[in-house]
Design a protein around this motif. Structure first.
Motif, PDB file in Angstrom:
ATOM      1  N   MET A   1      -2.634 -32.960 -54.411  1.00 31.55           N
ATOM      2  CA  MET A   1      -1.224 -33.434 -54.219  1.00 31.55           C
ATOM      3  C   MET A   1      -0.968 -34.831 -55.107  1.00 31.55           C
ATOM      4  O   MET A   1      -1.614 -35.677 -55.336  1.00 31.55           O
ATOM      5  N   LYS A   2       0.486 -34.873 -55.411  1.00 40.74           N
ATOM      6  CA  LYS A   2       0.838 -35.668 -56.290  1.00 40.74           C
ATOM      7  C   LYS A   2       1.400 -37.081 -55.541  1.00 40.74           C
ATOM      8  O   LYS A   2       1.335 -36.905 -54.360  1.00 40.74           O
ATOM      9  N   LYS A   3       1.070 -38.206 -56.355  1.00 37.80           N
ATOM     10  CA  LYS A   3       1.431 -39.511 -55.798  1.00 37.80           C
ATOM     11  C   LYS A   3       2.879 -39.575 -55.920  1.00 37.80           C
ATOM     12  O   LYS A   3       3.400 -39.170 -56.778  1.00 37.80           O
ATOM     13  N   THR A   4       3.381 -40.696 -55.174  1.00 36.42           N
ATOM     14  CA  THR A   4       4.735 -41.135 -55.260  1.00 36.42           C
ATOM     15  C   THR A   4       5.265 -41.523 -56.601  1.00 36.42           C
ATOM     16  O   THR A   4       6.164 -40.912 -57.042  1.00 36.42           O
ATOM     17  N   GLU A   6       4.382 -40.222 -59.407  1.00 40.94           N
ATOM     18  CA  GLU A   6       4.494 -39.006 -60.231  1.00 40.94           C
ATOM     19  C   GLU A   6       5.331 -38.052 -59.777  1.00 40.94           C
ATOM     20  O   GLU A   6       5.401 -36.995 -60.702  1.00 40.94           O
ATOM     21  N   ILE A   7       6.225 -38.347 -59.106  1.00 43.68           N
ATOM     22  CA  ILE A   7       7.351 -37.218 -58.842  1.00 43.68           C
ATOM     23  C   ILE A   7       8.699 -38.047 -58.946  1.00 43.68           C
ATOM     24  O   ILE A   7       8.836 -39.335 -59.212  1.00 43.68           O
ATOM     25  N   GLY A  59       6.617 -29.632 -60.595  1.00 43.22           N
ATOM     26  CA  GLY A  59       5.438 -30.007 -60.018  1.00 43.22           C
ATOM     27  C   GLY A  59       5.376 -30.069 -58.498  1.00 43.22           C
ATOM     28  O   GLY A  59       4.507 -30.572 -57.655  1.00 43.22           O
ATOM     29  N   PHE A  60       6.428 -29.559 -57.749  1.00 46.16           N
ATOM     30  CA  PHE A  60       6.594 -29.709 -56.502  1.00 46.16           C
ATOM     31  C   PHE A  60       5.936 -28.571 -55.585  1.00 46.16           C
ATOM     32  O   PHE A  60       5.546 -28.446 -54.609  1.00 46.16           O
ATOM     33  N   LEU A  61       5.967 -27.402 -56.530  1.00 44.50           N
ATOM     34  CA  LEU A  61       5.372 -26.106 -55.962  1.00 44.50           C
ATOM     35  C   LEU A  61       4.162 -25.720 -56.820  1.00 44.50           C
ATOM     36  O   LEU A  61       4.240 -25.518 -58.097  1.00 44.50           O
ATOM     37  N   GLN A  62       3.300 -24.705 -56.130  1.00 39.34           N
ATOM     38  CA  GLN A  62       2.400 -23.847 -56.555  1.00 39.34           C
ATOM     39  C   GLN A  62       2.931 -22.463 -56.064  1.00 39.34           C
ATOM     40  O   GLN A  62       3.288 -22.316 -55.298  1.00 39.34           O
ATOM     41  N   SER A  63       2.509 -21.579 -57.127  1.00 37.30           N
ATOM     42  CA  SER A  63       2.890 -20.265 -56.802  1.00 37.30           C
ATOM     43  C   SER A  63       1.781 -19.095 -57.413  1.00 37.30           C
ATOM     44  O   SER A  63       0.956 -19.254 -58.121  1.00 37.30           O
ATOM     45  N   SER A  75       3.037 -28.642 -53.501  1.00 41.72           N
ATOM     46  CA  SER A  75       2.227 -29.471 -54.014  1.00 41.72           C
ATOM     47  C   SER A  75       2.486 -31.340 -53.964  1.00 41.72           C
ATOM     48  O   SER A  75       1.737 -31.927 -54.411  1.00 41.72           O
ATOM     49  N   VAL A  76       3.436 -31.334 -53.445  1.00 43.78           N
ATOM     50  CA  VAL A  76       3.865 -32.544 -52.890  1.00 43.78           C
ATOM     51  C   VAL A  76       4.363 -32.613 -51.307  1.00 43.78           C
ATOM     52  O   VAL A  76       4.857 -31.777 -50.816  1.00 43.78           O
TER      53      VAL A  76
END
Length: 131
Positions: A1-4, A6-7, A59-63, A75-76
């Protein structure tokens, strides 16, 4: 999961999609996302797929694809995104002052005495009773 850090902030329509994903099962298909979004308004499948692809690129989703269906996984985490939004809001609107924010909400009657009591109890719990 991404860090704050990184988004980035999401436009409202992309945030609406992410809320559906965060509030759903861990994995949702395009059709399931569309169905849950349509509770509020009608969605064009092509536009939805464009926004889903944009969320993947950011980078919020994977599919992944299984048969004819495409599935999406966050992902977030919602808590990570909320931390970013709240931090930006507090800084931009209230000069990083939580007291100003709470006072403004109370003065505008957006929160009640009961809400303040709950906040005070939360603070006492988090600080071990120290003020």
């Amino acid at each position: 999961m991404k860090k704050t850090e990184e988004i980035s902030r999401l436009p409202d329509t992309e945030l609406e999609i992410m809320k559906v994903i965060w509030n759903g099962e861990k994995i949702l298909s395009t059709a399931e996302i569309k169905e849950r979004l349509e509770v509020r308004r009608s969605w064009n499948i092509s536009a939805l797929q464009t926004l889903l692809n944009r969320l993947i690129e950011r980078g919020f989703l994977q599919s992944y694809k299984e048969g004819k269906n495409r599935f999406y996984i966050a992902s977030v985490e919602e808590t990570t995104y909320l931390a970013l939004e709240n931090k930006l809001f507090l800084n931009k609107v209230n000069n990083n002052s939580l007291t100003k924010l709470v006072a403004s909400l109370y003065d505008s009657r957006a929160i009640s005495e009961n809400d303040l009591d709950e906040l005070a109890a939360y603070i006492r719990n988090k600080t071990g009773g120290e003020t």
